[in-house]
Scaffold this motif. Sequence first.
Motif, short mmCIF file in Angstrom:
data_model
loop_
_atom_site.label_atom_id
_atom_site.label_comp_id
_atom_site.label_asym_id
_atom_site.label_seq_id
_atom_site.Cartn_x
_atom_site.Cartn_y
_atom_site.Cartn_z
N GLY A 41 18.91 41.84 36.35
CA GLY A 41 19.37 41.08 37.49
C GLY A 41 20.87 40.96 37.57
N ARG A 42 21.28 40.14 38.48
CA ARG A 42 22.69 39.95 38.76
C ARG A 42 23.38 39.19 37.64
NH1 ARG A 42 25.04 40.79 43.54
NH2 ARG A 42 27.07 39.85 43.98
N GLY A 43 24.63 39.55 37.34
CA GLY A 43 25.39 38.87 36.32
C GLY A 43 26.80 38.58 36.79
N ALA A 44 27.47 37.66 36.13
CA ALA A 44 28.87 37.35 36.41
C ALA A 44 29.62 37.37 35.09
CB ALA A 44 28.99 35.98 37.08
N TRP A 45 30.86 37.82 35.12
CA TRP A 45 31.60 38.06 33.89
C TRP A 45 32.81 37.14 33.78
CZ3 TRP A 45 29.76 41.96 30.62
CH2 TRP A 45 28.76 42.76 31.17
N ILE A 46 33.06 36.64 32.56
CA ILE A 46 34.24 35.82 32.31
C ILE A 46 34.98 36.38 31.10
CG2 ILE A 46 33.30 33.71 33.33
CD1 ILE A 46 32.72 32.73 30.47
N GLY A 47 36.31 36.20 31.11
CA GLY A 47 37.11 36.71 30.01
C GLY A 47 38.11 35.69 29.50
N VAL A 48 37.88 34.42 29.80
CA VAL A 48 38.83 33.38 29.40
C VAL A 48 38.39 32.71 28.11
CG1 VAL A 48 39.52 32.94 31.78
CG2 VAL A 48 37.62 31.66 30.80
N PRO A 49 39.33 32.13 27.36
CA PRO A 49 38.98 31.37 26.15
C PRO A 49 38.26 30.08 26.51
CG PRO A 49 41.31 31.98 26.16
CD PRO A 49 40.79 32.25 27.53
N ARG A 50 37.72 29.43 25.49
CA ARG A 50 36.92 28.23 25.69
C ARG A 50 37.70 27.12 26.42
NH1 ARG A 50 33.09 25.20 21.23
NH2 ARG A 50 32.51 23.40 22.51
N GLY A 51 38.94 26.90 26.03
CA GLY A 51 39.72 25.84 26.66
C GLY A 51 39.88 26.05 28.15
N GLU A 52 40.14 27.29 28.56
CA GLU A 52 40.29 27.59 29.98
C GLU A 52 38.96 27.46 30.71
OE1 GLU A 52 42.44 31.15 30.94
OE2 GLU A 52 43.75 30.94 29.18
N LEU A 53 37.87 27.83 30.05
CA LEU A 53 36.56 27.68 30.67
C LEU A 53 36.24 26.20 30.88
CD1 LEU A 53 33.90 28.83 31.70
CD2 LEU A 53 33.06 28.82 29.34
N GLU A 54 36.52 25.38 29.89
CA GLU A 54 36.26 23.95 30.02
C GLU A 54 37.07 23.35 31.16
OE1 GLU A 54 37.18 22.71 26.07
OE2 GLU A 54 35.12 22.99 25.33
N THR A 55 38.31 23.79 31.32
CA THR A 55 39.13 23.32 32.44
C THR A 55 38.55 23.76 33.77
OG1 THR A 55 41.14 23.35 31.09
CG2 THR A 55 41.43 23.41 33.47
N ALA A 56 38.09 25.01 33.82
CA ALA A 56 37.50 25.54 35.05
C ALA A 56 36.23 24.78 35.42
CB ALA A 56 37.20 27.02 34.89
N ILE A 57 35.46 24.37 34.43
CA ILE A 57 34.25 23.59 34.69
C ILE A 57 34.63 22.21 35.21
CG2 ILE A 57 32.26 22.46 33.63
CD1 ILE A 57 32.08 24.85 31.72
N ALA A 58 35.60 21.57 34.57
CA ALA A 58 36.02 20.23 34.97
C ALA A 58 36.57 20.21 36.39
CB ALA A 58 37.06 19.69 33.98
#
Length: 235
Positions: A41-58
């Motif tokens: 199925g369909r997927g989405a890709w990320i290449g950021v570190p954990r800290g940046e991902l947590e900021t993006a979620i917030a």
Amino acid sequence: MTDPIRSCILTRDRDGRDHLIRLAVSPDGVVLPDIRAKAPGRGAWIGVPRGELETAIAKKKLRGALARAFKGAAITIPDDLPRMIAVALERNALDRLGLEAKTGTLMTGSERIETAARSGKLHALYHASDAGTDGNRKLDQAWRIGSDREGSDVRGLALPIDRTILGLALGRGNVVHIGLTDRAAAKRVSDALGRWLHFVGPDLPPVPCETASQGPSASGLSGDLPAVTTHEEFE
């Protein structure tokens, strides 16, 4: 074989898929890490570190990026998604070390590693987090001598896991140091460790390996999604 190129949905930076982390949606709409990138199925890709991902979620940036990637499908982003990814990548790295141990491409024991290092046969060197400073320094120096890099800062990487965890992963007791004398195996381990360490801590040093690829990289992991929504895969 060329590594297919994908785009990070958060930064739009492009890289090989083995340097990124795939996210997929379970049948009940939950976004989960697909570390092996094998779920259908369909997927989405990320290449950021954990800290940046947590900021993006917030800041709701991840939700917006995933909404575009999955064509507006109803999705749920787990509160602990960054932790889930970190755990999955760690397991993947340990799995890779275990596989190399089983196939005989990985060696343990200070004396064996030092002999291989001084003879120029060592391609990668790792130390447990609780390894002694003197032991690390001795093997690091042997590696520099054997690879004609005396005077450089080349050294083995102190992993953020202790000897007990390494021993469990390799099926051996008291694993303080790890060496790889097979060039291809060294790259496989470097890739798996590199992608994990890039995600959990961007300030950590790169994974030392004579054949290490550029940037973080990927490998497989048990625990991937059994099934996801059936759309064509998102780049």
